[in-house]
Design an enzyme around this catalytic site. Structure first.
Site, mmCIF file in Angstrom:
data_model
loop_
_atom_site.group_PDB
_atom_site.id
_atom_site.type_symbol
_atom_site.label_atom_id
_atom_site.label_comp_id
_atom_site.label_asym_id
_atom_site.label_seq_id
_atom_site.Cartn_x
_atom_site.Cartn_y
_atom_site.Cartn_z
ATOM 1 N N TYR A 142 0.858 -1.230 0.119
ATOM 2 C CA TYR A 142 0.108 -0.083 0.009
ATOM 3 C C TYR A 142 0.779 1.105 -0.064
ATOM 4 C CZ TYR A 142 -4.806 -2.086 1.030
ATOM 5 O OH TYR A 142 -5.883 -2.684 0.870
ATOM 6 N N LYS A 191 3.214 -15.242 2.767
ATOM 7 C CA LYS A 191 3.472 -15.984 1.559
ATOM 8 C C LYS A 191 5.005 -16.018 1.550
ATOM 9 C CE LYS A 191 1.922 -17.582 -2.353
ATOM 10 N NZ LYS A 191 0.794 -18.978 -2.330
ATOM 11 N N ASP A 223 -2.943 -18.341 1.017
ATOM 12 C CA ASP A 223 -3.946 -19.055 0.286
ATOM 13 C C ASP A 223 -4.412 -20.191 1.058
ATOM 14 O OD1 ASP A 223 -1.240 -20.134 0.322
ATOM 15 O OD2 ASP A 223 -1.464 -20.785 -1.791
ATOM 16 N N ASP A 247 -6.382 -6.826 4.296
ATOM 17 C CA ASP A 247 -7.484 -6.200 3.969
ATOM 18 C C ASP A 247 -8.364 -7.347 3.165
ATOM 19 O OD1 ASP A 247 -8.906 -4.194 2.367
ATOM 20 O OD2 ASP A 247 -8.188 -4.840 0.598
ATOM 21 N N ASP A 251 -12.206 -9.121 4.848
ATOM 22 C CA ASP A 251 -13.605 -9.014 4.303
ATOM 23 C C ASP A 251 -14.214 -10.619 4.208
ATOM 24 O OD1 ASP A 251 -13.273 -6.388 3.466
ATOM 25 O OD2 ASP A 251 -13.968 -6.784 1.484
HETATM 26 C C1 IPM Z 1 -10.390 -1.243 3.872
HETATM 27 C C2 IPM Z 1 -10.437 -0.713 2.922
HETATM 28 C C3 IPM Z 1 -9.349 0.362 2.457
HETATM 29 C C4 IPM Z 1 -8.188 -0.422 2.363
HETATM 30 C C5 IPM Z 1 -9.644 0.993 0.745
HETATM 31 C C6 IPM Z 1 -10.757 1.603 0.773
HETATM 32 C C7 IPM Z 1 -8.340 1.662 0.693
HETATM 33 O O1 IPM Z 1 -10.753 -1.725 1.897
HETATM 34 O O2 IPM Z 1 -10.281 -0.452 4.992
HETATM 35 O O3 IPM Z 1 -10.469 -2.695 4.200
HETATM 36 O O4 IPM Z 1 -8.080 -1.447 1.387
HETATM 37 O O5 IPM Z 1 -7.588 -0.697 3.300
HETATM 38 MG MG MG Z 2 -10.812 -3.629 2.727
#
Ligand code: IPM
Ligand code: MG
Length: 360
Positions: A142, A191, A223, A247, A251
């Site tokens: 990032y 990884k 993975d 990240d 999710d």
């Molecule tokens: C998160 C989001 C952010 C990230 C984006 C919106 C930049 O996906 O906070 O998880 O990737 O960190």
């Molecule tokens: Mg995210």
């Protein structure tokens, strides 16, 4: 207590969920005699449209001078075609970096009453899901150099993934502190079969953890981890990982609890000042319809009270109110299941506010 809070509503569903979060804060201040003062600031797409940049200095100054920041969400279709460094998301990265918020704590907890909304089989959810992802937040790909150049007549893009020993060391210490309050188990996700950064992570983590015999450690490729989250999510306690893996996995980790809409997060640095935000995005497709789920935002408020203000009882109170409302069967769109009571974003917020009673 008197606390100043920067509120960044941002884009999409941001203003709607921020509104519910504020109702919760106001009720807590009334119940416990705290004084919360709010500074509303712009960031993201709305800041681009209003003042021409995604992260105005005024917002930065507010984040750095108030006791903590609550951010709803940034981004949307409207700004999708802007250059990488001009996009609304850049505001988020800017705040994280400028405030030095290198640790991102993302809990993944299955509310029993939400088990039917989980895409996982009932025999898996029956074993419970309760772990925390500790995501490194100010390093890795990032924040490495990004470039797109023409080589031999074609475009070539590069994103550099970079980590230093000290960056890995400090986040490992955060994971240890969290594991110490839980079940003393850390899974380091990387990884290392491919990446140098991952191999450095292993070396540094091993060194830091060598003085922590109370911690059970295992190392897992990312993975493989994405698979294990689906087949044995109950086996995780603390997952420690770098920025991008965190990240992606967070999710997935949220979805298995039924919806991404209920998960808050804390971003912290060295002091008590932090930034708190739900882990979901700005959901432009449902913005302005009063159908978003405000729980992730409200849980972010609870985390702010706990981690930055030391208001544990108040935070417990919010967590309990959320759980109670879910147990009573109230659901926003994203978590609807058969027989549940459908409510709007503001109704959900108000139900949670009503469930807050003074507990000492
Ligand atoms: C998160 C989001 C952010 C990230 C984006 C919106 C930049 O996906 O906070 O998880 O990737 O960190
Ligand atoms: Mg995210």
């Amino acid at each position: 207590m008197k606390k100043k809070i920067t509120i960044i509503e941002g884009d999409g569903i941001g203003p709607e969920i921020a509104c519910e979060a504020k109702k919760v804060l106001n009720k807590i201040s009334k119940l416990y005699g705290h004084q919360f003062e709010y500074e509303y600031k712009l960031a993201g797409g709305i800041a681009i449209d209003t003042v021409g940049e995604c992260l105005p200095q005024e917002t930065i100054d507010s984040c750095l001078s108030t006791d903590s920041t609550l951010l709803a969400a940034v981004g949307g279709y409207k700004w999708d075609n802007l250059a990488g460094d001009k996009r609304p998301e850049k505001a988020l990265l800017g705040i994280r970096k400028i405030m030095g918020l290198y640790s991102n704590i993302r809990p993944s907890k299955l509310y029993k009453s939400l088990a039917a909304s989980s895409p996982l089989r009932a025999d898996i959810t029956a074993k419970g899901i309760d772990f925390v992802i500790v995501r490194e937040l100010t390093g890795g790909v990032y924040f490495g150099e990004h470039s797109t150049v023409t080589v031999d007549g074609e475009l070539v893009a590069t994103d550099i993934m970079i980590y230093s020993e000290s960056e890995i060391e400090r986040i490992t210490k955060v994971a240890i502190a969290i594991a110490n309050k839980r079940n003393n188990k850390i899974t380091i996700v990387d990884k290392a079969n491919i990446l140098d950064t991952s191999r450095l992570w292993r070396v540094v983590c091993e060194k830091v953890l060598s003085t922590h015999p109370e911690i059970t450690v295992d190392y897992m490729y990312v993975d493989n981890c994405s698979m294990q989250l689906l087949v044995r999510p109950f086996s995780f306690d603390v997952i420690l990982t770098e920025n991008m893996f965190g990240d992606i996995l967070s999710d997935e980790a949220s979805m298995i609890t039924g919806t991404i809409g209920t998960i808050g997060s804390a971003s912290l640095g060295e002091g008590s000042r932090g930034m708190y935000e739900p882990i979901h995005g700005s959901a432009p497709d449902i913005a302005g319809q009063n159908i978003a789920n405000p729980i992730g935002m409200i849980c972010s408020v609870s985390m702010m009270l706990r981690y930055s203000f030391g208001m544990n009882i108040e935070a417990d109170n919010i967590d309990r109110a959320v759980e109670m409302v879910l147990e009573r069967g109230y659901r926003t769109n994203d978590m609807m299941s058969n027989g549940a009571k459908h409510v709007s974003c503001s109704q959900m917020g108000e139900l949670i506010v009503a469930a807050l009673v003074k507990i000492v």
